[in-house]
Scaffold this motif. Sequence first.
Motif, PDB file in Angstrom:
ATOM      1  N   UNK B 228       0.816  -1.223   0.000  1.00 54.69           N
ATOM      2  CA  UNK B 228       0.000   0.000   0.000  1.00 54.69           C
ATOM      3  C   UNK B 228       0.850   1.274   0.000  1.00 54.69           C
ATOM      4  N   UNK B 229       1.858   1.329   0.854  1.00 55.61           N
ATOM      5  CA  UNK B 229       2.638   2.563   0.990  1.00 55.61           C
ATOM      6  C   UNK B 229       3.321   2.922  -0.325  1.00 55.61           C
ATOM      7  N   UNK B 230       3.997   1.948  -0.910  1.00 51.32           N
ATOM      8  CA  UNK B 230       4.722   2.205  -2.164  1.00 51.32           C
ATOM      9  C   UNK B 230       3.752   2.589  -3.269  1.00 51.32           C
ATOM     10  N   UNK B 231       2.621   1.877  -3.331  1.00 51.64           N
ATOM     11  CA  UNK B 231       1.677   2.131  -4.427  1.00 51.64           C
ATOM     12  C   UNK B 231       0.959   3.466  -4.255  1.00 51.64           C
ATOM     13  N   UNK B 232       0.574   3.800  -3.028  1.00 53.72           N
ATOM     14  CA  UNK B 232      -0.173   5.059  -2.832  1.00 53.72           C
ATOM     15  C   UNK B 232       0.679   6.238  -3.310  1.00 53.72           C
ATOM     16  N   UNK B 233       1.913   6.286  -2.870  1.00 55.13           N
ATOM     17  CA  UNK B 233       2.719   7.467  -3.211  1.00 55.13           C
ATOM     18  C   UNK B 233       3.183   7.423  -4.668  1.00 55.13           C
ATOM     19  N   UNK B 234       3.610   6.257  -5.143  1.00 56.13           N
ATOM     20  CA  UNK B 234       4.109   6.157  -6.519  1.00 56.13           C
ATOM     21  C   UNK B 234       3.004   6.440  -7.528  1.00 56.13           C
ATOM     22  N   UNK B 235       1.884   5.747  -7.369  1.00 50.13           N
ATOM     23  CA  UNK B 235       0.771   5.929  -8.309  1.00 50.13           C
ATOM     24  C   UNK B 235       0.184   7.338  -8.163  1.00 50.13           C
ATOM     25  N   UNK B 236       0.166   7.839  -6.929  1.00 47.71           N
ATOM     26  CA  UNK B 236      -0.370   9.192  -6.696  1.00 47.71           C
ATOM     27  C   UNK B 236       0.392  10.240  -7.509  1.00 47.71           C
ATOM     28  N   UNK B 310      11.174   4.349  -1.839  1.00 49.97           N
ATOM     29  CA  UNK B 310      11.297   3.286  -2.841  1.00 49.97           C
ATOM     30  C   UNK B 310      10.144   3.384  -3.847  1.00 49.97           C
ATOM     31  N   UNK B 311       8.941   3.669  -3.346  1.00 50.61           N
ATOM     32  CA  UNK B 311       7.780   3.831  -4.230  1.00 50.61           C
ATOM     33  C   UNK B 311       7.988   4.972  -5.216  1.00 50.61           C
ATOM     34  N   UNK B 312       8.542   6.092  -4.742  1.00 57.01           N
ATOM     35  CA  UNK B 312       8.791   7.248  -5.626  1.00 57.01           C
ATOM     36  C   UNK B 312       9.845   6.869  -6.671  1.00 57.01           C
ATOM     37  N   UNK B 315       8.317   4.660  -9.279  1.00 64.93           N
ATOM     38  CA  UNK B 315       7.388   5.418 -10.132  1.00 64.93           C
ATOM     39  C   UNK B 315       8.154   6.342 -11.083  1.00 64.93           C
ATOM     40  N   UNK B 316       9.174   6.988 -10.587  1.00 65.57           N
ATOM     41  CA  UNK B 316       9.912   7.934 -11.429  1.00 65.57           C
ATOM     42  C   UNK B 316      10.752   7.188 -12.476  1.00 65.57           C
ATOM     43  N   UNK B 317      11.170   5.976 -12.127  1.00 62.68           N
ATOM     44  CA  UNK B 317      11.966   5.196 -13.094  1.00 62.68           C
ATOM     45  C   UNK B 317      11.076   4.638 -14.198  1.00 62.68           C
ATOM     46  N   UNK B 318       9.869   4.214 -13.847  1.00 61.51           N
ATOM     47  CA  UNK B 318       8.998   3.590 -14.860  1.00 61.51           C
ATOM     48  C   UNK B 318       8.144   4.613 -15.599  1.00 61.51           C
ATOM     49  N   UNK B 319       7.761   5.693 -14.926  1.00 61.13           N
ATOM     50  CA  UNK B 319       6.887   6.738 -15.475  1.00 61.13           C
ATOM     51  C   UNK B 319       5.557   6.162 -15.970  1.00 61.13           C
ATOM     52  N   UNK B 320       5.124   5.039 -15.414  1.00 63.80           N
ATOM     53  CA  UNK B 320       3.868   4.435 -15.864  1.00 63.80           C
ATOM     54  C   UNK B 320       3.184   3.775 -14.670  1.00 63.80           C
ATOM     55  N   UNK B 321       1.879   4.034 -14.534  1.00 59.06           N
ATOM     56  CA  UNK B 321       1.139   3.473 -13.395  1.00 59.06           C
ATOM     57  C   UNK B 321       1.137   1.949 -13.471  1.00 59.06           C
ATOM     58  N   UNK B 322       0.902   1.443 -14.694  1.00 59.61           N
ATOM     59  CA  UNK B 322       0.832  -0.015 -14.845  1.00 59.61           C
ATOM     60  C   UNK B 322       2.186  -0.663 -14.504  1.00 59.61           C
ATOM     61  N   UNK B 323       3.262  -0.075 -15.002  1.00 56.28           N
ATOM     62  CA  UNK B 323       4.589  -0.658 -14.736  1.00 56.28           C
ATOM     63  C   UNK B 323       4.945  -0.544 -13.261  1.00 56.28           C
ATOM     64  N   UNK B 403      12.840  12.541  -8.894  1.00 56.05           N
ATOM     65  CA  UNK B 403      11.602  13.313  -9.097  1.00 56.05           C
ATOM     66  C   UNK B 403      11.925  14.618  -9.844  1.00 56.05           C
ATOM     67  N   UNK B 404      12.970  15.304  -9.399  1.00 58.82           N
ATOM     68  CA  UNK B 404      13.347  16.573 -10.048  1.00 58.82           C
ATOM     69  C   UNK B 404      13.726  16.355 -11.509  1.00 58.82           C
ATOM     70  N   UNK B 405      14.387  15.232 -11.760  1.00 58.99           N
ATOM     71  CA  UNK B 405      14.792  14.941 -13.136  1.00 58.99           C
ATOM     72  C   UNK B 405      13.545  14.707 -14.009  1.00 58.99           C
TER      73      UNK B 405
END
Lengths: 295, 411
Positions: B228-236, B310-312, B315-323, B403-405
């Motif tokens: 939950x933690x990783x997904x909430x912040x990454x997907x958010x 780790x979630x961020x 998310x920033x590495x994949x740039x895709x919600x599904x991935x 994130x900044x990148x």
Amino acid sequence: MLALEVKNLRKSYGDFQALKGVDLEVEDGEIFAILGPNGAGKTTLLRILAEGLGYDEGEVNVFGEPLSKKSARHIGYVPQESISYDLLTVKENLGFYADLYDAPREEVDNLISKFDLPPSSKAKELSGGLKRRLNLAISLLYDPKVLILDEPSTGLDVPSRKQLWEDIIKFRESGKTILIATHYMEEAELLSDRLTIMDSGRIIRTGKIEALKSLLGDRTVIHVSGILRGVDNLRKMFPRLIERRDSIRVHSDVDNTLSIVVEHLISSGSRIREIRVEEPTLEDVFLELTGKKLN
Amino acid sequence: MKARAIKGIVVKDLKEISREKVALFWVFVFPLMWVTLFGSIWGGGGEPITIDLGVVYSDEDTEFTAQDVVEIMENISIENAPIFNTKRFDNETAGVKSIKKGTINALVVFPNDFGKSVVTGKQAKIYLYFDKSDPQEYQIVSGVVKGFFAEFEKEMKKKRMEIQLQYAGLYISEDVMKMYNISLEDIKSYMVAGSEPLVIEEKEVEGTKVSPIKFYITSFIGIQFLFATMLIIGVGILEEIEKGTLKRVVASPATSWDFLIGKIASTFIIVMFSILVGLTYSRIVFGETLVPSLAGWLIILIASVFSMSLGIIIAMATRSIRSTTALVNLLSMPLLFLAGVVIPEAILPSWAKPIVNYFPLGRALKDLRLLELYHKPFVEIVGGVIYILAVTVVMLLASVVLYNRVVKTLE
């Protein structure tokens, strides 16, 4: 005083050059339109001005100050897409952006009332027109001096579009500088004091509408509608012919253009419904300057 | 740092998530499912087992018979739970068949003259049958059955010895005792020791065994961090990019730190609320729960920041919600088992133990358990906590850089 000043602005996405040295000056208090087809570089230019999108080369000044987070506070931006959060209500959306921009809290209620927005409706429940008005309200939260609108009437029905145009005129009357990017010549012609024609990442020509139209001299335009045949051959004679679904527009370059066009169409088996001789529009100016149709 | 912007982001996120049904499932329903599952399976741990025991014996008319032994077996219990559940079979063949079918765990066959042999003081035989196809079950069943007969045999020896001692004075002459300078009491004592060389006295000790419910509550906390933690912040954050709202946030006076602190704070509040719901749920449904100490909450806080970083990064590495969803699941599923989240470190294979110790979420759970379940002093786990904190700071900085990148390349 110049509200916005852009000098030799260049921006590339990989190998694609979106802006190829754009120069632009927008006077304080005017409505300035950027007219150009999709892909002309209008949105890229606006996003550099309003969203801090990076650029490769050039200079951007806002009221004489270099563009920065601080000077960008003079700019309110209304993008094409909705910037509201679907699950939040209108009031919550405005409240969030008020917090983000440190805008006065009372502006939330003022703008809801001013734009006649339903405060308790979730953003996802709003019509296209109301969503655009919410976008406008958000961009006005911190009372910016310059309002930038990207294709403001795209996707709106006729009443919503007219309402939006009225709003824009009111903003100008309240002293704001308005910069509009559009590919609707009607919108540009109706609203703008000055406009620039942009194509393929370049500014083609800037000026007042009448001045731009005067580029065509005394030329008139012949509009013919009906079931038209032989248009391709006609284009060989008049390369700047604009063809639509059931009509054509031909620039009257010579005195006998009308008779040539009509004779050719009839001899090709066309059934003409209407012939009009018109003053040139911005679309004709655009065609003259770029050799392309606007839409 | 702009407090009002951070507050705005936190409030906005909390409102959004409270209205998002899918998010509510991941935050509340999914972890509660785990708590219920674990609690139901292992929550009642420690109850004595009952062995289904087949018995074969014939009816005899002696003073003591096989049926008396069976009655004793039926009446012994631990904490009111019977140890044996007996079922009589007509013959040995039927009993063995029943073992093969798995309807009984073991079979005891008393021969026809069992009672007579016991009463007349002769050696009596008993035949035991076990199913050895499951070594663990065999170990338990044979241990309990043989243990019973060992105790029973000891009692029989004692009885026989008592009878012999009653008559010892009659068949040992005084001359013999004088010759060896030994008393009748000495002889009796040697005879008792001969029949029972060791006297084992059992004493009950209050152990420090960890409650399975409490163990699995810490597992539930770990699951929250892994999923939950990783997904909430990454997907958010990715949703803000996809919807175009992040561009507005970036263009606003709020900085990257303001935005990320707002996101981290809102995610932390949601996850903490979810953990509190889980702890309360466990107290209501299973009658016990874990109430972390201040040091325990500190470990939870650090672990949650690590998980969010780790979630961020993902998310920033994949740039895709599904991935991002796929990668978080791909990473978290094996770690659920290998990082000691749901399986105790003690029973993990040796190659997996470094994961528990060096993967910060595994280490955080281990330290939390040492602190809260095994009541180790904080000073004993402080090294581990410093390690988790150091890795978390590095991860957080990496997530901000990434994130900044990404923000710079928003087109």
